[in-house]
Structures are given as C-alpha cells and as structure tokens.
Write a protein that holds these residues in place. Structure first.
Motif, PDB file in Angstrom:
ATOM      1  N   MET A   1       4.551  -6.764  -8.268  1.00  0.00           N
ATOM      2  CA  MET A   1       4.000  -5.775  -7.367  1.00  0.00           C
ATOM      3  C   MET A   1       2.915  -6.431  -6.511  1.00  0.00           C
ATOM      4  O   MET A   1       2.014  -7.085  -7.007  1.00  0.00           O
ATOM      5  CB  MET A   1       3.415  -4.619  -8.171  1.00  0.00           C
ATOM      6  N   THR A   2       2.970  -6.272  -5.214  1.00  0.00           N
ATOM      7  CA  THR A   2       2.011  -6.855  -4.304  1.00  0.00           C
ATOM      8  C   THR A   2       0.861  -5.890  -4.096  1.00  0.00           C
ATOM      9  O   THR A   2       1.064  -4.711  -3.841  1.00  0.00           O
ATOM     10  CB  THR A   2       2.673  -7.148  -2.941  1.00  0.00           C
ATOM     11  N   HIS A   3      -0.356  -6.412  -4.211  1.00  0.00           N
ATOM     12  CA  HIS A   3      -1.543  -5.606  -3.972  1.00  0.00           C
ATOM     13  C   HIS A   3      -2.062  -5.896  -2.575  1.00  0.00           C
ATOM     14  O   HIS A   3      -2.194  -7.036  -2.179  1.00  0.00           O
ATOM     15  CB  HIS A   3      -2.646  -5.936  -4.985  1.00  0.00           C
ATOM     16  N   ILE A   4      -2.365  -4.867  -1.834  1.00  0.00           N
ATOM     17  CA  ILE A   4      -2.968  -5.020  -0.519  1.00  0.00           C
ATOM     18  C   ILE A   4      -4.396  -4.519  -0.625  1.00  0.00           C
ATOM     19  O   ILE A   4      -4.636  -3.347  -0.897  1.00  0.00           O
ATOM     20  CB  ILE A   4      -2.186  -4.232   0.552  1.00  0.00           C
ATOM     21  N   THR A   5      -5.334  -5.419  -0.453  1.00  0.00           N
ATOM     22  CA  THR A   5      -6.738  -5.083  -0.563  1.00  0.00           C
ATOM     23  C   THR A   5      -7.255  -4.668   0.804  1.00  0.00           C
ATOM     24  O   THR A   5      -6.890  -5.257   1.808  1.00  0.00           O
ATOM     25  CB  THR A   5      -7.526  -6.296  -1.077  1.00  0.00           C
ATOM     26  N   HIS A   6      -8.106  -3.657   0.856  1.00  0.00           N
ATOM     27  CA  HIS A   6      -8.610  -3.198   2.141  1.00  0.00           C
ATOM     28  C   HIS A   6      -9.471  -4.273   2.794  1.00  0.00           C
ATOM     29  O   HIS A   6      -9.995  -5.188   2.144  1.00  0.00           O
ATOM     30  CB  HIS A   6      -9.341  -1.865   2.011  1.00  0.00           C
ATOM     31  N   ALA A   7      -9.627  -4.196   4.095  1.00  0.00           N
ATOM     32  CA  ALA A   7     -10.233  -5.259   4.887  1.00  0.00           C
ATOM     33  C   ALA A   7     -11.672  -5.575   4.510  1.00  0.00           C
ATOM     34  O   ALA A   7     -12.117  -6.707   4.667  1.00  0.00           O
ATOM     35  CB  ALA A   7     -10.158  -4.890   6.364  1.00  0.00           C
ATOM     36  N   ASN A   8     -12.417  -4.607   4.007  1.00  0.00           N
ATOM     37  CA  ASN A   8     -13.832  -4.831   3.696  1.00  0.00           C
ATOM     38  C   ASN A   8     -14.087  -5.208   2.239  1.00  0.00           C
ATOM     39  O   ASN A   8     -15.235  -5.369   1.841  1.00  0.00           O
ATOM     40  CB  ASN A   8     -14.651  -3.590   4.054  1.00  0.00           C
ATOM     41  N   ALA A   9     -13.038  -5.343   1.455  1.00  0.00           N
ATOM     42  CA  ALA A   9     -13.216  -5.654   0.037  1.00  0.00           C
ATOM     43  C   ALA A   9     -13.725  -7.078  -0.137  1.00  0.00           C
ATOM     44  O   ALA A   9     -13.187  -8.008   0.441  1.00  0.00           O
ATOM     45  CB  ALA A   9     -11.908  -5.472  -0.719  1.00  0.00           C
ATOM     46  N   ARG A  10     -14.769  -7.240  -0.918  1.00  0.00           N
ATOM     47  CA  ARG A  10     -15.296  -8.573  -1.187  1.00  0.00           C
ATOM     48  C   ARG A  10     -14.407  -9.303  -2.188  1.00  0.00           C
ATOM     49  O   ARG A  10     -14.256 -10.515  -2.124  1.00  0.00           O
ATOM     50  CB  ARG A  10     -16.723  -8.486  -1.718  1.00  0.00           C
ATOM     51  N   THR A  12     -10.681  -9.600  -4.404  1.00  0.00           N
ATOM     52  CA  THR A  12      -9.283  -9.243  -4.609  1.00  0.00           C
ATOM     53  C   THR A  12      -9.139  -8.797  -6.059  1.00  0.00           C
ATOM     54  O   THR A  12     -10.062  -8.995  -6.863  1.00  0.00           O
ATOM     55  CB  THR A  12      -8.381 -10.464  -4.368  1.00  0.00           C
ATOM     56  N   PRO A  13      -8.000  -8.230  -6.447  1.00  0.00           N
ATOM     57  CA  PRO A  13      -7.826  -7.876  -7.862  1.00  0.00           C
ATOM     58  C   PRO A  13      -8.037  -9.079  -8.798  1.00  0.00           C
ATOM     59  O   PRO A  13      -8.626  -8.925  -9.866  1.00  0.00           O
ATOM     60  CB  PRO A  13      -6.390  -7.356  -7.916  1.00  0.00           C
ATOM     61  N   ALA A  14      -7.634 -10.273  -8.391  1.00  0.00           N
ATOM     62  CA  ALA A  14      -7.849 -11.469  -9.224  1.00  0.00           C
ATOM     63  C   ALA A  14      -9.344 -11.778  -9.335  1.00  0.00           C
ATOM     64  O   ALA A  14      -9.835 -12.162 -10.412  1.00  0.00           O
ATOM     65  CB  ALA A  14      -7.097 -12.657  -8.643  1.00  0.00           C
ATOM     66  N   GLY A  15     -10.083 -11.615  -8.252  1.00  0.00           N
ATOM     67  CA  GLY A  15     -11.524 -11.838  -8.275  1.00  0.00           C
ATOM     68  C   GLY A  15     -12.238 -10.815  -9.135  1.00  0.00           C
ATOM     69  O   GLY A  15     -13.196 -11.140  -9.849  1.00  0.00           O
ATOM     70  N   ARG A  46     -19.407  -1.435 -12.424  1.00  0.00           N
ATOM     71  CA  ARG A  46     -18.210  -0.596 -12.248  1.00  0.00           C
ATOM     72  C   ARG A  46     -16.949  -1.360 -12.649  1.00  0.00           C
ATOM     73  O   ARG A  46     -16.102  -0.854 -13.392  1.00  0.00           O
ATOM     74  CB  ARG A  46     -18.111  -0.127 -10.804  1.00  0.00           C
ATOM     75  N   TRP A  47     -16.810  -2.616 -12.182  1.00  0.00           N
ATOM     76  CA  TRP A  47     -15.609  -3.395 -12.510  1.00  0.00           C
ATOM     77  C   TRP A  47     -15.572  -3.768 -13.986  1.00  0.00           C
ATOM     78  O   TRP A  47     -14.510  -3.744 -14.611  1.00  0.00           O
ATOM     79  CB  TRP A  47     -15.513  -4.626 -11.622  1.00  0.00           C
ATOM     80  N   ALA A  48     -16.725  -4.099 -14.557  1.00  0.00           N
ATOM     81  CA  ALA A  48     -16.767  -4.427 -15.989  1.00  0.00           C
ATOM     82  C   ALA A  48     -16.393  -3.209 -16.833  1.00  0.00           C
ATOM     83  O   ALA A  48     -15.614  -3.319 -17.787  1.00  0.00           O
ATOM     84  CB  ALA A  48     -18.155  -4.945 -16.372  1.00  0.00           C
ATOM     85  N   ASP A  49     -16.923  -2.049 -16.477  1.00  0.00           N
ATOM     86  CA  ASP A  49     -16.586  -0.822 -17.212  1.00  0.00           C
ATOM     87  C   ASP A  49     -15.109  -0.494 -17.087  1.00  0.00           C
ATOM     88  O   ASP A  49     -14.462  -0.094 -18.060  1.00  0.00           O
ATOM     89  CB  ASP A  49     -17.421   0.357 -16.713  1.00  0.00           C
ATOM     90  N   ARG A  50     -14.560  -0.656 -15.890  1.00  0.00           N
ATOM     91  CA  ARG A  50     -13.135  -0.366 -15.694  1.00  0.00           C
ATOM     92  C   ARG A  50     -12.275  -1.337 -16.502  1.00  0.00           C
ATOM     93  O   ARG A  50     -11.258  -0.962 -17.065  1.00  0.00           O
ATOM     94  CB  ARG A  50     -12.771  -0.434 -14.211  1.00  0.00           C
ATOM     95  N   GLY A  60      -6.766  -3.218 -10.099  1.00  0.00           N
ATOM     96  CA  GLY A  60      -6.103  -2.981  -8.816  1.00  0.00           C
ATOM     97  C   GLY A  60      -6.833  -1.970  -7.959  1.00  0.00           C
ATOM     98  O   GLY A  60      -7.782  -1.315  -8.391  1.00  0.00           O
ATOM     99  N   ASP A  61      -6.402  -1.876  -6.708  1.00  0.00           N
ATOM    100  CA  ASP A  61      -6.976  -0.899  -5.785  1.00  0.00           C
ATOM    101  C   ASP A  61      -6.567   0.509  -6.195  1.00  0.00           C
ATOM    102  O   ASP A  61      -5.476   0.714  -6.719  1.00  0.00           O
ATOM    103  CB  ASP A  61      -6.490  -1.155  -4.363  1.00  0.00           C
ATOM    104  N   ARG A  62      -7.435   1.446  -5.929  1.00  0.00           N
ATOM    105  CA  ARG A  62      -7.142   2.862  -6.163  1.00  0.00           C
ATOM    106  C   ARG A  62      -7.227   3.593  -4.834  1.00  0.00           C
ATOM    107  O   ARG A  62      -7.939   3.174  -3.922  1.00  0.00           O
ATOM    108  CB  ARG A  62      -8.158   3.478  -7.123  1.00  0.00           C
ATOM    109  N   SER A  63      -6.548   4.703  -4.765  1.00  0.00           N
ATOM    110  CA  SER A  63      -6.621   5.532  -3.572  1.00  0.00           C
ATOM    111  C   SER A  63      -8.028   6.108  -3.433  1.00  0.00           C
ATOM    112  O   SER A  63      -8.673   6.455  -4.419  1.00  0.00           O
ATOM    113  CB  SER A  63      -5.621   6.679  -3.666  1.00  0.00           C
ATOM    114  N   SER A  64      -8.493   6.198  -2.204  1.00  0.00           N
ATOM    115  CA  SER A  64      -9.798   6.813  -1.972  1.00  0.00           C
ATOM    116  C   SER A  64      -9.666   8.295  -1.660  1.00  0.00           C
ATOM    117  O   SER A  64     -10.653   8.971  -1.388  1.00  0.00           O
ATOM    118  CB  SER A  64     -10.520   6.101  -0.823  1.00  0.00           C
TER     119      SER A  64
END
Length: 85
Positions: A1-10, A12-15, A46-50, A60-64
């Motif tokens: 599955m390909t993840h598309i990260t929004h343009a302002n994201a610092r 990526t899912p791997a990061g 937030r990322w550590a808790d998730r 991965g990205d979630r819908s806003s």
C-alpha cells in the motif's frame, strides 16, 4: 500500500516510526527525540503514544475529516437550494 503524505508533513510514515521507536523502544526523552527529528515535543509525544497503542500500523496518515459535524446544514436545505439555482 502506498502512503501519500501531505505537503507540509515533516515526517513520512517511516520517519514517524523511527521517531516513535527512539522514544518507546530506546527510551529517548521526548525533548531529545523532538530535537533530533525537528518536531515539537507535543508532536513527538503524539507519535510515541500512537505507536504504543497501534504499533507500526498507527504511523500512517489519517483523514483530517471530522468524525461528526453537529452544525452541518440539514440535507433538506441543501436539496432546496440546489433545486432553486
């Protein structure tokens, strides 16, 4: 599955995964990880808790889109306005 990260994201899912693992698995303090990955402490937490809750799948990205819209225009009003145009 390909993840598309929004343009302002610092990160990526791997990061995000690398960031979360530094905090959760390697025991880095939030501030140190935030500085290393150039994010805020609140974002790092937030990322550590998730990661703790959902594991790698949570990186991965979630819908806003909101879960609910209590002040949304009723469908009947939308239908009436589209018929009059």
């Amino acid at each position: 599955m390909t993840h598309i990260t929004h343009a302002n994201a610092r990160l990526t899912p791997a990061g995000r995964l690398a960031l979360a693992r530094c905090v959760v698995e390697d025991g880095w303090p939030l501030r140190r990880a935030a500085e290393r990955f150039q994010t805020s402490v609140s974002t790092t937490k937030r990322w550590a808790d998730r990661y703790r809750t959902h594991g790698q799948a949570g990186m991965g990205d979630r819908s806003s889109r909101p879960h609910h819209s209590p002040r949304r225009t009723p469908p009947a009003v939308n239908a009436a306005s589209s018929n009059s145009a």
